[in-house]
Design a protein around this motif. Sequence first.
Motif, short mmCIF file in Angstrom:
data_model
loop_
_atom_site.label_atom_id
_atom_site.label_comp_id
_atom_site.label_asym_id
_atom_site.label_seq_id
_atom_site.Cartn_x
_atom_site.Cartn_y
_atom_site.Cartn_z
N ALA A 113 1.91 6.74 -7.02
CA ALA A 113 0.89 7.69 -7.45
C ALA A 113 1.34 9.13 -7.22
O ALA A 113 1.04 10.03 -8.02
CB ALA A 113 -0.42 7.42 -6.71
N GLU A 114 2.08 9.35 -6.13
CA GLU A 114 2.51 10.71 -5.79
C GLU A 114 3.71 11.16 -6.62
O GLU A 114 3.72 12.28 -7.14
CB GLU A 114 2.88 10.75 -4.30
CG GLU A 114 3.45 12.10 -3.85
CD GLU A 114 3.96 12.06 -2.41
OE1 GLU A 114 4.60 13.04 -2.00
OE2 GLU A 114 3.73 11.05 -1.72
N ARG A 115 4.71 10.31 -6.76
CA ARG A 115 5.97 10.72 -7.39
C ARG A 115 6.03 10.40 -8.88
O ARG A 115 6.91 10.93 -9.58
CB ARG A 115 7.14 10.04 -6.68
CG ARG A 115 7.25 10.44 -5.21
CD ARG A 115 8.56 10.01 -4.62
NE ARG A 115 8.66 10.34 -3.21
CZ ARG A 115 9.71 10.06 -2.44
NH1 ARG A 115 10.77 9.44 -2.97
NH2 ARG A 115 9.71 10.39 -1.16
N LEU A 116 5.13 9.56 -9.36
CA LEU A 116 5.07 9.23 -10.78
C LEU A 116 3.66 9.54 -11.27
O LEU A 116 2.85 8.63 -11.47
CB LEU A 116 5.42 7.76 -11.01
CG LEU A 116 6.79 7.30 -10.50
CD1 LEU A 116 6.90 5.78 -10.58
CD2 LEU A 116 7.92 7.96 -11.27
N ALA A 152 1.84 -1.08 -10.91
CA ALA A 152 2.01 0.29 -11.43
C ALA A 152 2.64 0.18 -12.81
O ALA A 152 3.56 -0.63 -13.03
CB ALA A 152 2.88 1.12 -10.51
N VAL A 153 2.15 0.99 -13.75
CA VAL A 153 2.62 0.96 -15.13
C VAL A 153 3.00 2.36 -15.55
O VAL A 153 2.23 3.31 -15.34
CB VAL A 153 1.53 0.41 -16.08
CG1 VAL A 153 2.02 0.43 -17.52
CG2 VAL A 153 1.10 -0.99 -15.67
N ASP A 199 -2.82 0.38 -9.90
CA ASP A 199 -3.98 -0.47 -9.63
C ASP A 199 -3.83 -1.06 -8.23
O ASP A 199 -3.05 -2.00 -8.02
CB ASP A 199 -4.06 -1.59 -10.65
CG ASP A 199 -5.26 -2.51 -10.43
OD1 ASP A 199 -6.02 -2.28 -9.48
OD2 ASP A 199 -5.42 -3.46 -11.22
N PRO A 200 -4.57 -0.53 -7.24
CA PRO A 200 -4.45 -1.05 -5.87
C PRO A 200 -5.00 -2.47 -5.71
O PRO A 200 -4.62 -3.16 -4.77
CB PRO A 200 -5.25 -0.04 -5.04
CG PRO A 200 -6.18 0.61 -6.00
CD PRO A 200 -5.48 0.63 -7.32
N ASP A 202 0.83 -1.20 0.00
CA ASP A 202 0.00 0.00 0.00
C ASP A 202 0.87 1.26 0.00
O ASP A 202 0.54 2.25 -0.66
CB ASP A 202 -0.91 0.01 1.22
CG ASP A 202 -1.99 -1.06 1.16
OD1 ASP A 202 -2.25 -1.58 0.05
OD2 ASP A 202 -2.56 -1.38 2.22
N GLU A 203 1.96 1.22 0.73
CA GLU A 203 2.87 2.38 0.79
C GLU A 203 3.52 2.63 -0.56
O GLU A 203 3.65 3.78 -0.99
CB GLU A 203 3.94 2.14 1.87
CG GLU A 203 3.42 2.10 3.29
CD GLU A 203 2.76 0.77 3.64
OE1 GLU A 203 2.09 0.71 4.70
OE2 GLU A 203 2.90 -0.20 2.87
N ALA A 204 3.91 1.56 -1.24
CA ALA A 204 4.53 1.72 -2.56
C ALA A 204 3.51 2.24 -3.58
O ALA A 204 3.85 3.07 -4.44
CB ALA A 204 5.11 0.39 -3.02
#
Length: 230
Positions: free
Chosen positions: A71-74, A86-87, A80-81, A64-66
């Motif tokens: 989402a924040e930095r990229l 992440a793509v 997709d949680p 969840d942290e990743a």
Amino acid sequence: MTVSQPDGVADLGFARLDVDRAARTGDPEVVFGQGKTPEQIVAALRTLHEAHPDRAVLATRLSDEAIAMCAERLPDAEVDPVGRTAVLGTAETHGTVAVVAAGTSDLPVVRECATTVRVFGAEPDEIVDVGVAGLHRLLAQRDRIAEADVVVAVAGMEAALPSVLGGLVGAPLIAVPTSVGYGWHMEGVTAWLATVNSCAPGIVSVNVDNGFGAGVAAARIARRTARTRP
């Protein structure tokens, strides 16, 4: 800091990314997020995207942290949680893969598989909650499933779905046993044994919960099939 090396490696200190893999295999390296910090995952994804700006790169099994940090930095990443992926970037797709799930409890594996299929160059078609406990639901989707170049069947419990599909469609079929089930299902071993002992011909199986592995194999088959189609 990224240091490019002549052997096709991007050295991040904590990891040595194989940036020449796409040239050798047709597909770039993927970030396996389990056991990595969110910062490491973001750095690895960003580096792979810089090495392959013309295509999508993928990170799987994110905490969840990743997910939050990606989402924040990229901001351009598709996160997709549910599938814990992440793509970065976009993929050109050839061919179709039906990702068929017995139940909604299998959705994390389904989503991981479908995202992998798309990143690796085929179009996923998710068909969910068509397990054999309500066989009419599966039969109602038979024509749609049969149109795909490849079928991935995701199922836990006794994992009957791949065997049933093996008798209904003639496309290459990859089974994904999941660790979903009541009682002593041995974290998916019961489902895995069912898939590797299927009486239906033409079924191959990946390991328990391995939506990523199934997605890679299915996409490679589908895109080859589509490119040779008249």
